[in-house]
Design an enzyme around this catalytic site. Structure first.
Site, PDB file in Angstrom:
ATOM      1  N   GLU A 237       0.885  -1.171   0.000  1.00  0.00           N
ATOM      2  CA  GLU A 237       0.000   0.000   0.000  1.00  0.00           C
ATOM      3  C   GLU A 237       0.921   1.219   0.000  1.00  0.00           C
ATOM      4  O   GLU A 237       1.567   1.529   1.005  1.00  0.00           O
ATOM      5  CB  GLU A 237      -0.910   0.031   1.225  1.00  0.00           C
ATOM      6  CG  GLU A 237      -1.838   1.226   1.213  1.00  0.00           C
ATOM      7  CD  GLU A 237      -2.721   1.331   2.435  1.00  0.00           C
ATOM      8  OE1 GLU A 237      -3.317   2.396   2.644  1.00  0.00           O
ATOM      9  OE2 GLU A 237      -2.803   0.351   3.197  1.00  0.00           O
TER      10      GLU A 237
ATOM     11  N   CYS B 255      -1.821   8.894   3.399  1.00  0.00           N
ATOM     12  CA  CYS B 255      -1.762   8.441   2.007  1.00  0.00           C
ATOM     13  C   CYS B 255      -2.961   8.926   1.199  1.00  0.00           C
ATOM     14  O   CYS B 255      -2.934   8.899  -0.033  1.00  0.00           O
ATOM     15  CB  CYS B 255      -1.670   6.918   1.935  1.00  0.00           C
ATOM     16  SG  CYS B 255      -2.938   6.051   2.867  1.00  0.00           S
TER      17      CYS B 255
END
Length: 337
Positions: A229, A266
């Site tokens: 990720e 993120c």
């Protein structure tokens, strides 16, 4: 097992592989009991863990409290999943020896664990994506030993959580090689990924870091999967109808998203596309919102240095662009200035 300089990487993986040979056959009920011990242990130490994680990460205690709840919640979720058992997707396709023109074979299938998994901790989630985070717990739930590479931004937090896992192994009567805690920098991480006994890698972090690990895993004699990720540029498109009705609200939301966690999430939007007729008004509204944001410490010194370096590069590019435009317009005026 706690990693020390006395332990070679070969020894670490040898213990993990030995543990795997028995752990992969452990019943879902017993693995669930092991995860339950980890969850209970984290809840027992929360009064010590929360302020420690907050002090190391510069994240507020309220945020860490919520993250601990998420971490334990993930563990409880996997407890139920592996005890229930349907995740293995066991199927039986019975054969038919009388089928023509050729007999039908008997085929039986189910998911099985890969082997030792290398997990890299994240800097911006010292609990939920770290030592006992989702990557570690999902690997353990599947029956895979974990070699965990601690993030250097919060070493004390990572070690404290690792102690909980070691204790859970002991209480559950399981081999210590099921979980190993490794500290170090980039060279140690590279060695872990390249070791031939490693069967998968899990990573949460920057795009460049994730792709570097992917390249290492891909170049091995036996390539292995990298579950990553990574950060990215997340574009947002704003349309006329939205801007006509809620320009100020959108500017406020955009600024809040940019600065959430001091800009270290993120999900940071990065780019927003605005129709030209609204660009100036929206830009001014966002600037006004950003001027009200209170400065906050970043996660660690490395991120802060990277931020200021990127800011300097941006300012230098802006100055060069201004010089080029000025030269084209009026070179003599530039010399006088």
């Amino acid at each position: 097992m706690e990693y020390t300089m006395k332990n070679t990487f070969d020894a670490i993986f040898e213990q993990a592989q030995d543990a795997f040979l028995s752990y992969k056959y452990l019943s879902g009920k017993k693995k669930a009991g092991f995860l339950n011990e980890i969850g209970n242990g984290l809840e027992r130490i929360k009064t010590k863990l929360i302020p420690l994680a907050s002090s190391e990460s510069n994240l507020p205690e309220g945020r860490i409290t919520g993250e601990l709840g998420r971490t334990v919640g993930q563990i409880r979720l996997f407890e139920k999943l592996i005890e229930e058992g349907s995740w293995v997707e066991a199927t039986i396709d019975h054969g038919d020896p009388k089928r023509t023109p050729a007999p039908k074979p008997d085929i039986r299938r189910m998911l099985s664990p890969l082997g030792p998994v290398v997990v890299f901790g994240a800097s911006n989630f010292p609990l939920a994506f770290s030592t006992a985070g989702g990557d570690t717990i999902s690997a353990l739930a599947a029956g895979c030993p974990v070699i965990y590479k601690a993030h250097p931004a919060h070493p004390k937090t990572s070690n404290l959580v690792a102690e909980v896992i070691f204790e859970a192994l002991s209480v559950s009567g399981l081999p210590e090689g099921i979980f190993t805690h490794v500290e170090g920098g980039i060279p140690e991480g590279q060695k872990l990924v390249k070791h031939p006994t490693a069967k998968a890698v899990a990573f949460t972090g920057s795009y460049y870091g994730g792709m570097a690990l992917f390249e290492l895993a891909y170049q091995r004699e036996e390539p292995i999967p990298v579950f990553a990720e990574m950060g990215s540029i997340n574009p947002v498109f704003a349309f006329k109808n939205k801007l006509e009705k809620e320009l100020d609200n959108l500017a406020r939301s955009y600024a809040a998203s940019l600065t959430l966690g001091a800009g270290q999430f993120c999900t940071n939007p990065g780019l927003i596309f605005i129709p030209k007729t609204y660009a100036k008004q929206f830009s001014q509204a966002v600037q006004s919102e950003l001027n009200e944001v209170v400065a906050a410490p970043m996660l660690h010194e490395g991120i802060a240095k990277s931020y200021y370096a990127a800011l300097d590069q941006f300012q230098q590019r802006q100055e060069l662009d201004w010089i080029k435009v000025s030269e084209k317009k009026d070179l003599e005026h530039l010399k006088l200035a």
